[in-house]
Scaffold this motif. Structure first.
Motif, mmCIF file in Angstrom:
data_model
loop_
_atom_site.group_PDB
_atom_site.id
_atom_site.type_symbol
_atom_site.label_atom_id
_atom_site.label_comp_id
_atom_site.label_asym_id
_atom_site.label_seq_id
_atom_site.Cartn_x
_atom_site.Cartn_y
_atom_site.Cartn_z
ATOM 1 N N GLU A 189 0.830 -1.206 0.000
ATOM 2 C CA GLU A 189 0.000 0.000 0.000
ATOM 3 C C GLU A 189 0.865 1.257 0.000
ATOM 4 O O GLU A 189 0.532 2.243 -0.657
ATOM 5 N N ALA A 190 1.985 1.234 0.727
ATOM 6 C CA ALA A 190 2.893 2.387 0.739
ATOM 7 C C ALA A 190 3.522 2.604 -0.638
ATOM 8 O O ALA A 190 3.638 3.742 -1.107
ATOM 9 N N VAL A 191 3.900 1.518 -1.290
ATOM 10 C CA VAL A 191 4.472 1.621 -2.637
ATOM 11 C C VAL A 191 3.434 2.169 -3.606
ATOM 12 O O VAL A 191 3.731 3.030 -4.438
ATOM 13 N N LYS A 192 2.193 1.684 -3.511
ATOM 14 C CA LYS A 192 1.127 2.199 -4.376
ATOM 15 C C LYS A 192 0.911 3.698 -4.167
ATOM 16 O O LYS A 192 0.731 4.446 -5.126
ATOM 17 N N GLU A 193 0.967 4.122 -2.923
ATOM 18 C CA GLU A 193 0.780 5.538 -2.600
ATOM 19 C C GLU A 193 1.896 6.395 -3.207
ATOM 20 O O GLU A 193 1.635 7.444 -3.794
ATOM 21 N N GLU A 194 3.131 5.935 -3.075
ATOM 22 C CA GLU A 194 4.265 6.668 -3.651
ATOM 23 C C GLU A 194 4.192 6.671 -5.180
ATOM 24 O O GLU A 194 4.508 7.674 -5.817
ATOM 25 N N ALA A 195 3.770 5.566 -5.766
ATOM 26 C CA ALA A 195 3.658 5.480 -7.225
ATOM 27 C C ALA A 195 2.599 6.450 -7.747
ATOM 28 O O ALA A 195 2.783 7.074 -8.800
ATOM 29 N N GLU A 196 1.500 6.587 -7.017
ATOM 30 C CA GLU A 196 0.447 7.524 -7.419
ATOM 31 C C GLU A 196 0.969 8.949 -7.500
ATOM 32 O O GLU A 196 0.558 9.716 -8.376
#
Length: 68
Positions: A16-23
């Motif tokens: 979820e943290a990686v998805k947030e940074e990718a966004e």
């Protein structure tokens, strides 16, 4: 990335943290991969997290892990 204590930081926390940074970079994360052995409990925790997030009902640990 190596995760050393799934009770502190589990797969779903990192994903979820990686998805947030990718966004932030306007990039979409489409998946991930586990390499090696992992405790079943860590998979169950991730399964419970995503079943709750996706409003899916699970009947037990095995079904929770199958959601992965």
């Amino acid at each position: 990335m190596n995760l050393l204590n799934y009770k502190e930081v589990n797969f779903h926390d990192v994903f979820e943290a990686v998805k947030e940074e990718a966004e932030k970079l306007e990039v979409k994360v489409t998946g991930s991969e586990i390499v090696g052995l992992v405790p079943k409990e860590s998979l169950v925790l991730a399964g419970k997290f995503y079943s709750k997030k996706e409003n899916k009902k699970i009947k037990g640990e095995d079904e929770s892990v199958a959601l992965q």
